[in-house]
Write an enzyme that holds these catalytic residues in place. Structure first.
Site, PDB file in Angstrom:
ATOM      1  N   CYS B 149       5.690   3.770  -9.444  1.00 19.20           N
ATOM      2  CA  CYS B 149       5.902   4.166 -10.839  1.00 19.20           C
ATOM      3  C   CYS B 149       7.075   3.427 -11.454  1.00 19.20           C
ATOM      4  O   CYS B 149       6.958   2.828 -12.516  1.00 19.20           O
ATOM      5  CB  CYS B 149       6.115   5.668 -10.937  1.00 19.20           C
ATOM      6  N   HIS B 150       8.222   3.494 -10.807  1.00 15.67           N
ATOM      7  CA  HIS B 150       9.405   2.881 -11.398  1.00 15.67           C
ATOM      8  C   HIS B 150      10.163   2.022 -10.399  1.00 15.67           C
ATOM      9  O   HIS B 150      11.333   1.718 -10.575  1.00 15.67           O
ATOM     10  CB  HIS B 150      10.309   3.953 -12.013  1.00 15.67           C
ATOM     11  N   GLY B 151       9.498   1.683  -9.290  1.00 13.94           N
ATOM     12  CA  GLY B 151      10.039   0.679  -8.388  1.00 13.94           C
ATOM     13  C   GLY B 151      11.169   1.108  -7.473  1.00 13.94           C
ATOM     14  O   GLY B 151      12.128   0.367  -7.298  1.00 13.94           O
TER      15      GLY B 151
END
Lengths: 428, 190
Positions: B149-151
């Site tokens: 999702c956001h690494g």
């Protein structure tokens, strides 16, 4: 509503009713009130939004007759509406596409308000009530997107409810998320309460819209020149002049709506939402609906979890303060050469944030070369989001306050009438 | 009627106002709490709070996802090389400083079983399920998990190494009921 009433009951029945429940008087005085004679088509989006709100209420109540808010049945019941229910193929996309169209209209409505200074004295309360409506719309739209219970529905719900877990556990972050979920994760209880609230919030929006219109009737509309109404010659009655103009704009808007509804009903959604919700498998790339993308980009631009959430909420919160942040005495940016340029840059920044929100943070905007391992390097979307986020906040917190003090505005017309008739020599 | 006398002394009427006001506020609070608390996890949700899992069914290097309280729980059989990698790390490089041993619980013999790592499979950023793939880059740069999702990158001990997640993957309460069976949702009774 200020000033005297335009209603003269003629028949006996009207007089009898007016003495007991003056509802016709209320309606007449709401519709027949002096509006600036120079309103352009950017002013038709209020009426367009009213039509869209009614459309969403009607289609929503119909969908609720067939929809089942249960994790085992929600996904199938939406398919059932689309495939089996009479006219369901039209009514369900009408509601889903309608939400997108409503956000499109509200963004144009808000940008118009910023450009023409409609938020400023004496219309601060119209703007603030409008911002409350916008927040309610965001909450309603978010919960509505969860109801089909596809992969984007559940993962959107997980990511957004987890925003509250940015509150430290010792400060009740865990208690808040479990209270929102009704369990230890997003599950059936969450879906059921989102359905209940999704049904409730639009009626709160109706209430706020009544306040919005009431507040509008005190100073009347702003207008493209931004100068106040001075004489009767500056005005036209709302009905029939603007009811007709609004009706024309509504028809054009509904044509655009119909194009998406009948030819591209799924273009605003995400293909992953045709996969039933699975809380154990995250889609490779979670994206919210397009109308939240700029805020999603701001959330991801900040490397710290709590500060990211704070920045995202602040990006909406700062809009509430707009009437006081825009310090210029001149309302309309038509006469503010510098503010105009910063405004159009701001619009581009919002669109750019939307673009960044739709991409993976590590994706490249453009490639500048190749690193030692042969991977392409360049400007990543997360860095683009950071630059644009800085401009977004600077526009409100630095540019608008300072510009009002240093900018030399162009001469404004003597009156609305003079600007319309071209008799103006720009003498003030 | 007699003229009221100006006085700073509380009157009987002041007392009645304050007392009735307090009663209304307290009453409203009592009434509001059930309306708020009904949204908290229900009794049947709370009753499904423990599960048991037989770790002997795992293959070395593999991971199983168990479902506990509606959440995924990663149970991973780590290889000797992975354990060594997790143990040799200097905790000072970590955002959320925890040694590998602090993230394990002892078996019935009182010794740690470092081959079995148990962690809740929910990214501490915004709740996505991180990906596991030790043979590929999908599992992130540190041989553990990668949240798409956001690494956020986690190592094989579930510790946050890179990305926006603020803390390590949460270790659920669990204990070894026997040499091979763990119960998740409960700590060992001391």
């Amino acid at each position: 509503m200020s000033g005297q009433s335009n209603y003269n009951p003629k028949t006996g029945i009207e007089k009898w009713l007016d003495a007991r429940l003056p509802i016709i008087r209320l309606g007449v005085d709401t519709m027949i009130f002096p509006s600036p004679r120079n309103l352009n088509y950017w002013w038709t989006f209020g009426a367009i939004l009213a039509v869209m709100l009614v459309s969403q209420l009607i289609t929503g109540i119909i969908l609720a007759m067939h929809y089942v808010p249960h994790p085992d049945m929600a996904f199938d019941s939406v398919q059932h509406i689309n495939r089996n229910i009479n006219w369901g193929w039209m009514l369900q996309p009408m509601h889903a596409v309608g939400a997108s169209m409503m956000f499109l209209a509200v963004y144009i409505h808000m940008f118009r308000g910023i450009y023409y200074g409609s938020a400023k004295n004496p219309r601060e309360m119209i703007w603030i009530v409008g911002m409350v409506i916008y927040l309610l719309m965001m909450a309603t739209g978010f919960m509505g997107y969860v109801l089909p219970w596809g992969q984007m529905s559940i993962w959107g719900a997980i990511v957004i409810t987890n925003l509250f877990s940015a509150i430290p556990p010792e400060a009740a972050g865990t208690a808040v998320t479990q209270w929102l979920w009704g369990g230890f994760a997003v599950d059936g209880p969450t879906l059921n309460r989102f359905f209940s609230l999704h049904y409730l919030l639009p009626f709160l929006i109706v209430g706020m819209v009544i306040l919005h219109i009431w507040a509008l009737h005190i100073p009347s509309n702003n207008n493209p020149t931004g100068i106040s109404i001075k004489t009767k010659a500056d005005t036209l009655n709302f009905h029939p002049y603007y009811t007709v103009k609004d009706a024309f704009a509504i028809v054009v808007f509904l044509m655009i709506f119909s194009y998406f509804l009948f030819f591209k009903p799924d273009s605003m959604g995400h293909p992953d939402n045709f996969i039933p919700a699975n809380p154990y498998s995250t889609p490779a790339h979670i994206v919210p609906e397009w109308y939240y993308l700029p805020f999603y980009a701001i959330l991801r631009a900040v490397p710290d979890k709590l500060m990211g959430v704070v920045a995202m909420f602040a990006s909406i919160g700062v809009l509430f303060a707009l009437p006081w942040l825009d310090t210029s005495k001149v309302r309309s940016m038509r006469y503010r050469p510098l503010a105009k340029q910063f405004f159009f840059l701001f619009v581009l920044v919002c669109l750019g944030l939307g673009w960044a929100g739709a991409k993976l943070p590590s994706d490249l905007v453009f490639v500048t070369g190749v690193d030692a391992d042969g991977h392409e390097v360049g400007l990543t979307f997360v860095w683009m989001s950071r630059i644009l986020t800085i401009y977004y906040f600077a526009f409100f917190l630095v540019i608008l306050p300072i510009l009002g003090l240093v900018e030399k505005p162009k001469p404004r017309p003597a009156s609305i009438e003079a600007s319309v008739l071209g008799t103006d020599k720009g003498d003030n | 009627m007699s003229t009221p006398v100006e006085s700073d002394e509380p009157t009987r009427r002041d007392f009645i106002h304050i007392a009735s006001g307090t009663a209304v506020v307290a009453g409203a609070g009592f009434l509001a709490w059930p309306l708020i608390d009904q949204m908290n996890p229900s009794a049947d949700t709370l009753s499904l709070a423990t599960i048991e899992f037989d770790v002997s069914s795992l293959e070395e290097g593999a991971q199983v996802v168990a479902k506990w309280r509606g959440k995924p729980v990663f149970i991973r059989y780590r290889t000797a090389a992975e354990i060594e990698e997790a143990r040799s790390l200097d905790v000072n490089v970590l955002k959320d400083k925890q040694t590998d041993s602090e993230r394990l619980v002892p078996g019935p013999d009182g010794k740690l079983k470092p081959q079995y790592l148990v962690a809740i499979g929910i990214c501490t950023h915004l709740g996505c399920v991180p990906l596991f793939d030790p043979k590929d880059t999908k599992g992130g740069e540190y041989g553990g998990w990668f949240c798409p999702c956001h690494g956020s990158h986690y190592d094989n001990s579930g510790r946050i190494r890179k990305g926006p997640a603020p803390t390590n993957l949460e270790v659920p309460p669990y204990w070894y009921m026997s040499d091979t069976v763990i119960q998740i949702g409960k700590e060992a009774s001391v």
